[in-house]
Motif scaffolding. Sequence first.
Motif, PDB file in Angstrom:
ATOM      1  N   GLY A  28     -26.117  18.682 -41.707  1.00  0.00           N
ATOM      2  CA  GLY A  28     -26.801  17.987 -40.628  1.00  0.00           C
ATOM      3  C   GLY A  28     -26.201  18.306 -39.274  1.00  0.00           C
ATOM      4  N   MET A  29     -24.892  18.405 -39.218  1.00  0.00           N
ATOM      5  CA  MET A  29     -24.236  18.717 -37.953  1.00  0.00           C
ATOM      6  C   MET A  29     -24.613  20.123 -37.488  1.00  0.00           C
ATOM      7  SD  MET A  29     -20.268  18.139 -36.858  1.00  0.00           S
ATOM      8  CE  MET A  29     -19.547  19.533 -37.722  1.00  0.00           C
ATOM      9  N   LEU A  30     -24.648  21.085 -38.413  1.00  0.00           N
ATOM     10  CA  LEU A  30     -25.041  22.449 -38.060  1.00  0.00           C
ATOM     11  C   LEU A  30     -26.509  22.502 -37.644  1.00  0.00           C
ATOM     12  CD1 LEU A  30     -23.189  24.434 -40.872  1.00  0.00           C
ATOM     13  CD2 LEU A  30     -22.530  24.240 -38.458  1.00  0.00           C
ATOM     14  N   ALA A  31     -27.344  21.692 -38.297  1.00  0.00           N
ATOM     15  CA  ALA A  31     -28.759  21.659 -37.939  1.00  0.00           C
ATOM     16  C   ALA A  31     -28.949  21.110 -36.530  1.00  0.00           C
ATOM     17  CB  ALA A  31     -29.532  20.804 -38.936  1.00  0.00           C
ATOM     18  N   LEU A  62     -29.027  13.984 -37.627  1.00  0.00           N
ATOM     19  CA  LEU A  62     -28.598  14.677 -36.401  1.00  0.00           C
ATOM     20  C   LEU A  62     -27.191  14.220 -36.021  1.00  0.00           C
ATOM     21  CD1 LEU A  62     -31.853  14.437 -34.227  1.00  0.00           C
ATOM     22  CD2 LEU A  62     -30.933  16.495 -35.319  1.00  0.00           C
ATOM     23  N   PRO A  63     -26.216  14.457 -36.887  1.00  0.00           N
ATOM     24  CA  PRO A  63     -24.866  13.912 -36.654  1.00  0.00           C
ATOM     25  C   PRO A  63     -23.969  14.847 -35.854  1.00  0.00           C
ATOM     26  CG  PRO A  63     -24.921  14.922 -38.813  1.00  0.00           C
ATOM     27  CD  PRO A  63     -26.292  15.154 -38.194  1.00  0.00           C
ATOM     28  N   LEU A  64     -24.325  15.052 -34.600  1.00  0.00           N
ATOM     29  CA  LEU A  64     -23.512  15.935 -33.764  1.00  0.00           C
ATOM     30  C   LEU A  64     -22.649  15.058 -32.858  1.00  0.00           C
ATOM     31  CD1 LEU A  64     -23.016  18.940 -33.235  1.00  0.00           C
ATOM     32  CD2 LEU A  64     -24.705  18.797 -31.378  1.00  0.00           C
ATOM     33  N   PRO A  65     -21.420  14.782 -33.255  1.00  0.00           N
ATOM     34  CA  PRO A  65     -20.609  13.809 -32.513  1.00  0.00           C
ATOM     35  C   PRO A  65     -20.110  14.352 -31.184  1.00  0.00           C
ATOM     36  CG  PRO A  65     -19.335  14.740 -34.321  1.00  0.00           C
ATOM     37  CD  PRO A  65     -20.740  15.269 -34.460  1.00  0.00           C
ATOM     38  N   LEU A  66     -19.816  13.415 -30.294  1.00  0.00           N
ATOM     39  CA  LEU A  66     -19.220  13.779 -29.016  1.00  0.00           C
ATOM     40  C   LEU A  66     -17.825  14.359 -29.224  1.00  0.00           C
ATOM     41  CD1 LEU A  66     -20.251  10.638 -26.953  1.00  0.00           C
ATOM     42  CD2 LEU A  66     -21.073  12.971 -26.579  1.00  0.00           C
ATOM     43  N   ASP A  67     -17.358  15.090 -28.240  1.00  0.00           N
ATOM     44  CA  ASP A  67     -16.009  15.660 -28.308  1.00  0.00           C
ATOM     45  C   ASP A  67     -14.994  14.541 -28.540  1.00  0.00           C
ATOM     46  OD1 ASP A  67     -17.113  18.138 -27.823  1.00  0.00           O
ATOM     47  OD2 ASP A  67     -16.652  18.108 -25.664  1.00  0.00           O
ATOM     48  N   GLY A  68     -14.047  14.819 -29.422  1.00  0.00           N
ATOM     49  CA  GLY A  68     -13.037  13.830 -29.754  1.00  0.00           C
ATOM     50  C   GLY A  68     -13.329  13.044 -31.001  1.00  0.00           C
ATOM     51  N   THR A  92     -14.674  13.458 -35.014  1.00  0.00           N
ATOM     52  CA  THR A  92     -14.912  14.414 -36.089  1.00  0.00           C
ATOM     53  C   THR A  92     -16.078  13.970 -36.951  1.00  0.00           C
ATOM     54  OG1 THR A  92     -13.457  13.311 -37.675  1.00  0.00           O
ATOM     55  CG2 THR A  92     -12.428  14.886 -36.151  1.00  0.00           C
ATOM     56  N   LEU A  93     -16.558  14.900 -37.791  1.00  0.00           N
ATOM     57  CA  LEU A  93     -17.617  14.550 -38.721  1.00  0.00           C
ATOM     58  C   LEU A  93     -17.144  13.481 -39.702  1.00  0.00           C
ATOM     59  CD1 LEU A  93     -20.420  14.940 -39.954  1.00  0.00           C
ATOM     60  CD2 LEU A  93     -19.488  16.837 -41.301  1.00  0.00           C
ATOM     61  N   SER A 146     -10.474   6.864 -32.433  1.00  0.00           N
ATOM     62  CA  SER A 146     -11.091   7.863 -31.547  1.00  0.00           C
ATOM     63  C   SER A 146     -12.490   7.426 -31.113  1.00  0.00           C
ATOM     64  CB  SER A 146     -11.168   9.212 -32.259  1.00  0.00           C
ATOM     65  OG  SER A 146     -11.968   9.109 -33.428  1.00  0.00           O
ATOM     66  N   VAL A 147     -13.207   6.773 -32.010  1.00  0.00           N
ATOM     67  CA  VAL A 147     -14.550   6.286 -31.701  1.00  0.00           C
ATOM     68  C   VAL A 147     -14.478   5.161 -30.675  1.00  0.00           C
ATOM     69  CG1 VAL A 147     -16.575   5.137 -32.659  1.00  0.00           C
ATOM     70  CG2 VAL A 147     -15.493   7.015 -33.913  1.00  0.00           C
ATOM     71  N   LEU A 148     -13.568   4.241 -30.892  1.00  0.00           N
ATOM     72  CA  LEU A 148     -13.399   3.143 -29.937  1.00  0.00           C
ATOM     73  C   LEU A 148     -12.989   3.670 -28.567  1.00  0.00           C
ATOM     74  CD1 LEU A 148     -11.597   0.521 -32.205  1.00  0.00           C
ATOM     75  CD2 LEU A 148     -13.950   0.413 -31.338  1.00  0.00           C
ATOM     76  N   ALA A 149     -12.172   4.716 -28.555  1.00  0.00           N
ATOM     77  CA  ALA A 149     -11.732   5.291 -27.280  1.00  0.00           C
ATOM     78  C   ALA A 149     -12.912   5.862 -26.498  1.00  0.00           C
ATOM     79  CB  ALA A 149     -10.683   6.369 -27.532  1.00  0.00           C
ATOM     80  N   VAL A 150     -13.834   6.518 -27.188  1.00  0.00           N
ATOM     81  CA  VAL A 150     -15.013   7.069 -26.527  1.00  0.00           C
ATOM     82  C   VAL A 150     -15.849   5.956 -25.914  1.00  0.00           C
ATOM     83  CG1 VAL A 150     -17.242   8.171 -26.974  1.00  0.00           C
ATOM     84  CG2 VAL A 150     -15.151   9.204 -27.850  1.00  0.00           C
ATOM     85  N   LEU A 151     -16.036   4.875 -26.657  1.00  0.00           N
ATOM     86  CA  LEU A 151     -16.840   3.763 -26.156  1.00  0.00           C
ATOM     87  C   LEU A 151     -16.138   3.058 -24.988  1.00  0.00           C
ATOM     88  CD1 LEU A 151     -18.133   2.211 -29.515  1.00  0.00           C
ATOM     89  CD2 LEU A 151     -19.368   3.702 -27.932  1.00  0.00           C
ATOM     90  N   ARG A 152     -14.864   2.825 -25.111  1.00  0.00           N
ATOM     91  CA  ARG A 152     -14.144   2.094 -24.069  1.00  0.00           C
ATOM     92  C   ARG A 152     -14.003   2.888 -22.781  1.00  0.00           C
ATOM     93  NH1 ARG A 152      -9.668   0.080 -28.498  1.00  0.00           N
ATOM     94  NH2 ARG A 152     -10.783  -1.824 -29.175  1.00  0.00           N
ATOM     95  N   SER A 153     -13.932   4.201 -22.898  1.00  0.00           N
ATOM     96  CA  SER A 153     -13.766   5.039 -21.705  1.00  0.00           C
ATOM     97  C   SER A 153     -15.079   5.279 -20.966  1.00  0.00           C
ATOM     98  CB  SER A 153     -13.182   6.396 -22.109  1.00  0.00           C
ATOM     99  OG  SER A 153     -14.143   7.147 -22.859  1.00  0.00           O
TER     100      SER A 153
END
Length: 428
Positions: A98-101, A130-136, A138-139, A228-235
């Motif tokens: 899914g990430m490659l797609a 469509l699981p293409l995560p933001l930088d920082g 991982t899958l 890492s996920v919380l950091a993306v949201l908090r920033s």
Amino acid sequence: MNTAIDHATSRDFLESLFQAAIAAAKPEDCVARNLPERPKGRTVVIGAGKAAASMARGVEQNWDGPLCGAVVTRYGYGVPTSRIEVIEAAHPVPDQAGMLAAQRILDLVSDLTADDLVICLISGGGSALLPLPLDGITLDEKQAVNRALLASGATISEMNCIRRHLSKIKGGRLAAACYPARVVSLMISDIPGDMPVDIASGPTVGDPTSCQDALEIVSRYRIALPDSVLAVLRSGAGESVKPDDPRLLRNELRMIAAPSLSLQAAANLARARGIHAYILGDRWEGEARDVGKVMAGISFQAATQSSPFQLPCVLLSGGETTVTVRGQGRGGRNVEFLLSLALALDSAPGISALAGDTDGVDGMEEIAGAYIDASTLSRAWAKEMQARRFLDGNDAHSFFSALGDSIITGPTLTNVNDFRAVLILPQA
């Protein structure tokens, strides 16, 4: 009103209504009626969801010019196409395919001009596909997020708010990537209320919510997310594309199939068979077991008082309930609804019901749903099965499988979410 439906034929009748609801959302037919005009430049077809492959085939069958593209769908939901690439990936927990797609789709729209057209085919299931995560992120962490969301009890709108703020492609980012091309999104809704921003987490829709909104949902449901996920949201790094973004000015949304239309198709068939049909709405949400109790109360009133519904009748509803997983069972919101309904009805005569997911998959199982009637509990007792224990363990699929009452459709290649039908027949 004369009817040929009786207790012996109630399951066949309810299954026919379910099939009518699914047929009303047949992707090829819906796509054919809603295609845009040809552009001066290229036509690129992209998309994601459980119906994406069959929608792509519908485009190919009805498009009179050149085109290319790629869509991603659930494993087992692919169909043959000649010009649009079909990629299969995992749902509901995303995988590498899914990430490659998702990256492949972004690459396809990376060099478009104002003369080009993008036809974006969106249906339920697209969030996981469509699981293409933001930088920082991982899958593996994105997979952990999905598992936590599915077990949290949050509504689909709340889950998708979080997903939109962790993605390179959701929350309007895909439409922004297509700029300056014209984007026409053909959407099959699986969302209560048909809110475009929530269908597949709105890859081509401006998002009015914020990272702070996502954090409040995380706090409300006490969802354990990776640091890492919380950091993306908090920033604020996960902030999505907003509705007034100029890159969305040439974006058009067309809702081509929705739960309400499928419920209406089932109601029309019921009336043709001599059964009064009442649509109770397509926006039912909440805990599946609680919805089962509510439906039992409505059904008792109709069965004993012929009020406010005239018998014989079928009560139809849709939406997307939730299951807060506490047990170790196989899950499934439609079967959990039904088991709760059966317990609340307590073998009341003359009432039967079917509930299923129109995509053919209830929860994690390749089973659409199940059927109950007045004999459900007594047949379970005869097998020394205690229905309450199965409900407490979130294991309704095992319960109905043992009784032979599972509804199995196989891949339906569409998705307009939950379908519930309660048949109430008069007693002699």
